[in-house]
Design a protein around this motif. Structure first.
Motif, PDB file in Angstrom:
ATOM      1  N   ASP A  89      -6.446   7.317  -0.395  1.00 59.08           N
ATOM      2  CA  ASP A  89      -6.351   5.993  -1.006  1.00 59.08           C
ATOM      3  C   ASP A  89      -7.067   5.921  -2.355  1.00 59.08           C
ATOM      4  O   ASP A  89      -8.198   6.382  -2.490  1.00 59.08           O
ATOM      5  CB  ASP A  89      -6.932   4.942  -0.058  1.00 59.08           C
ATOM      6  CG  ASP A  89      -6.064   4.769   1.183  1.00 59.08           C
ATOM      7  OD1 ASP A  89      -4.953   5.330   1.205  1.00 59.08           O
ATOM      8  OD2 ASP A  89      -6.508   4.073   2.116  1.00 59.08           O
TER       9      ASP A  89
ATOM     10  N   HIS B 135       1.317   4.616  -2.423  1.00 60.44           N
ATOM     11  CA  HIS B 135       1.283   6.049  -2.088  1.00 60.44           C
ATOM     12  C   HIS B 135       2.483   6.780  -2.696  1.00 60.44           C
ATOM     13  O   HIS B 135       2.353   7.891  -3.191  1.00 60.44           O
ATOM     14  CB  HIS B 135       1.272   6.247  -0.572  1.00 60.44           C
ATOM     15  CG  HIS B 135      -0.109   6.223   0.015  1.00 60.44           C
ATOM     16  ND1 HIS B 135      -1.096   7.098  -0.390  1.00 60.44           N
ATOM     17  CD2 HIS B 135      -0.678   5.434   0.965  1.00 60.44           C
ATOM     18  CE1 HIS B 135      -2.205   6.852   0.297  1.00 60.44           C
ATOM     19  NE2 HIS B 135      -1.979   5.848   1.129  1.00 60.44           N
TER      20      HIS B 135
ATOM     21  N   HIS C  39       0.812  -1.225   0.000  1.00 57.72           N
ATOM     22  CA  HIS C  39       0.000   0.000   0.000  1.00 57.72           C
ATOM     23  C   HIS C  39       0.851   1.284   0.000  1.00 57.72           C
ATOM     24  O   HIS C  39       0.533   2.258  -0.683  1.00 57.72           O
ATOM     25  CB  HIS C  39      -0.926  -0.032   1.221  1.00 57.72           C
ATOM     26  CG  HIS C  39      -1.854   1.124   1.316  1.00 57.72           C
ATOM     27  ND1 HIS C  39      -2.984   1.238   0.529  1.00 57.72           N
ATOM     28  CD2 HIS C  39      -1.833   2.229   2.093  1.00 57.72           C
ATOM     29  CE1 HIS C  39      -3.607   2.369   0.825  1.00 57.72           C
ATOM     30  NE2 HIS C  39      -2.932   2.985   1.773  1.00 57.72           N
TER      31      HIS C  39
HETATM   32 ZN   LIG Z   1      -3.267   4.901   2.472  1.00 65.02          ZN
END
Ligand SMILES: [Zn+2]
Lengths: 344, 234
Positions: free
Chosen positions: A307, A121, A117
């Protein structure tokens, strides 16, 4: 003929409370980017309820995918690989994305790629500007505060991280103490601009040369200050508390990032994660790095700070190029470390 | 018609492929493991065994719960996405109804159940009538002792089926005595092959709208609703 054809990567992200899918071209160009946010659903609980998040992901997933392909005007046959967040995040939420990605990849016999994840980013920035190495990324969000050094694509080395709360977490807790509605982070940023930095909250520099962070002391100081004032019947302006708190957070983030960037002689400094949307952080960092002509300071566009799946597809594209392939037994890993991911 | 059936709703992982009215391959694992690890390799295995390619699938059948929230979601996320992307119908079958089909005896009541902790079970009441299974009481989450009282009042023999039978057989025998029958171990295992055949008969559902049958509301949500009610009346 392959080498002249464009590469299309489908990304899927369900690590927390956004159900997201995106298609990107050649690792850098967004073709479609769909995010179904659940904020409204979790608001009444003052935070994300994991079981509710997981249930929403199952309800939304195929609709989000349909919209993603519809916007792109593409079909699965045009896709070169399916990239999905395998961790870190909420396990039940991650599992929905991972299994949806497997279903898609298997049905069309396409490569499957697991993505970290945080790598996502960081790679959100590559959708704006090509990377130049070495590169330093400050990752700040509700779950993360890390300084990550990248010497090349796909290589991630943590040189500093929080020892207690993440910066975004401190924002949320202070927001709750100020009775601000969830999610409180953006609200504090907003209030901070209307207030004065009249309270001298602590800044945790830790040991000299350490690039680690600590925000729990600051958080407690804010709570204590409000509590004491309350007991004495004094009122402190919310705006001033927000401004003073934010100044302390931004000071430490900026200074540590700056020192690390100089020590490692990086060409780019990237700010990533939800807190990268913070206006206070953006302006202080821009001022600090202004005189550094050899260093480029990059912030992702606001829409890519929170996100999304475009960032997962962007990180997935590099992993795909580097030959990484997940097998059909890919599982969700709620505590996947980025260094372990880098050496997979 | 080529049917792929998936059941990850409880500890048992089951996948099967049927062609027309025949079960061609079945895979069942009854081990404690995250279904996310085992499901797709199992599908891949039986697809290869039966020389079926994904584009040859005509239908996907999924056991929609009740059961483990996470388990059901793993199955549904996989099945929904596959059905959607292959543009084929999806059929959902109650995990309890699937288990009920293990009883071949005629004209008898069947109570399949899954343990739901703290004395609770997921169960429903089914009846085998002329080789077809009919539902008599819908799937629910109920205290086992209360459920057994309800069954007792029917004054009819009942077959109990469950992987968790050992946890409850004492109280079942205590409450129902001779009326309760507990078959041998083989009948407590849900069969993915049966799921495939069953799903071939049922009508498909909208792939976007299909959700697991959790039966239970999320605790935080239930508490919140209670709070709102108290506010209104308080
Ligand atoms: Zn995040």
């Amino acid at each position: 003929m392959g080498e002249f054809m464009s590469e299309y990567i489908l990304g899927i992200e369900t690590s927390c409370d956004e159900t997201a899918a995106a298609i990107i071209k050649d690792g850098k160009e967004i073709i479609s980017n769909v995010v179904a946010s659940q904020i409204e659903s979790h608001k009444r609980f003052g935070g994300v309820v994991p079981e509710i998040a997981s249930r929403h992901h199952v309800e939304q997933m195929t609709m989000v995918l349909e919209e993603t392909f519809h916007q792109a005007g593409l079909e699965m046959k045009d896709i070169d690989a399916v990239a999905v967040t395998e961790g870190p995040g909420l396990v039940g939420a991650l599992l929905v994305g991972v299994n949806a990605a497997k279903g898609l990849a298997y049905a069309h016999q396409k490569p499957l790629i697991g993505v970290h994840h945080i790598a996502g980013h960081i790679y959100a920035n590559r959708l704006e500007k090509e990377f130049s190495f070495p590169l330093l990324a400050l990752v700040v969000s509700g779950g993360h505060t890390e300084l990550i050094l990248m010497k090349e694509h796909g290589a991630f080395e943590i040189i500093g991280e929080t020892r207690d709360d993440a910066a975004g977490e401190a924002y949320d807790k202070v927001a709750r103490t100020l009775n601000l509605a969830y999610p409180g982070g953006p609200k504090i940023d907003q209030l901070a601009h209307e207030g004065k930095t009249s309270i001298d909250f602590p800044r945790a520099w830790l040991e000299e040369c350490s690039f680690d962070f600590s925000f729990s002391g600051l958080k407690s100081a804010v709570i204590n200050t409000l509590h004491n004032a309350n007991q004495k019947g004094e009122t402190i302006k919310q705006e001033d508390v927000a401004a003073s708190f934010q100044a302390s957070v931004v000071d430490v983030l900026t200074e540590k990032t700056y020192q690390a960037a100089r020590q490692y002689g990086v060409k780019q400094v990237i700010v990533a994660g939800g807190v990268a949307a913070n206006k206070g952080l953006r302006s202080v960092m821009q001022t600090k790095f202004q005189s550094e002509k050899e260093m480029e300071l990059l912030f992702p566009p606001l829409s890519l700070c929170t996100d999304n799946a475009a960032m997962i597809a962007a990180a997935g594209s590099i992993a795909f190029q580097q030959g990484h392939r997940a097998s059909w037994d890919l599982n969700a890993n709620p505590s996947l470390s980025i260094e372990k991911y880098a050496t997979r | 018609m080529n049917v792929l059936a998936i059941d990850t709703s409880n500890q048992v992982l089951g996948v099967a492929i049927s062609k027309d009215d025949e079960i061609k391959a079945e895979y069942t694992a009854n081990i404690k493991r995250n279904h996310s690890i085992g499901l797709m390799p199992a599908i891949d295995h039986i697809m290869k065994e039966t020389e079926t390619t994904p584009d040859q699938l005509d239908r996907i059948v999924i056991a929609k719960g009740p059961g483990s929230y996470t388990g059901v979601r793993i199955g549904l996320a996989t099945a929904k996405t596959m059905a959607w992307t292959l543009s084929i119908p999806i059929v959902a079958v109650s995990s309890l109804e699937l288990l009920a089909h293990n009883v071949r005896q005629q004209n008898i009541l069947i109570s399949p159940f899954f343990d739901a902790r703290r004395g609770l079970v997921y169960t429903g009441l089914y009846e085998n009538n002329h080789d077809r299974i009919f539902i008599k009481k819908e799937d629910q989450n109920i205290k086992m002792d209360q459920w057994l009282e309800e069954l007792k009042s029917l004054q009819q023999p009942v077959v109990f089926l469950s992987q968790d039978i050992k946890l409850h057989q004492v109280i079942i025998k205590e409450k129902l005595g001779q009326a309760a029958s507990i078959p041998s171990v083989i009948d407590h295992l849900p069969r993915p092959g049966i799921l495939a055949l069953l799903g071939a008969q049922k009508s498909p559902e909208s792939v976007h709208e299909l959700t697991p049958n959790y039966i239970r509301m999320v605790e935080a949500e239930a508490n919140w609703l209670k709070e709102q009610e108290n506010k209104q009346h308080g």
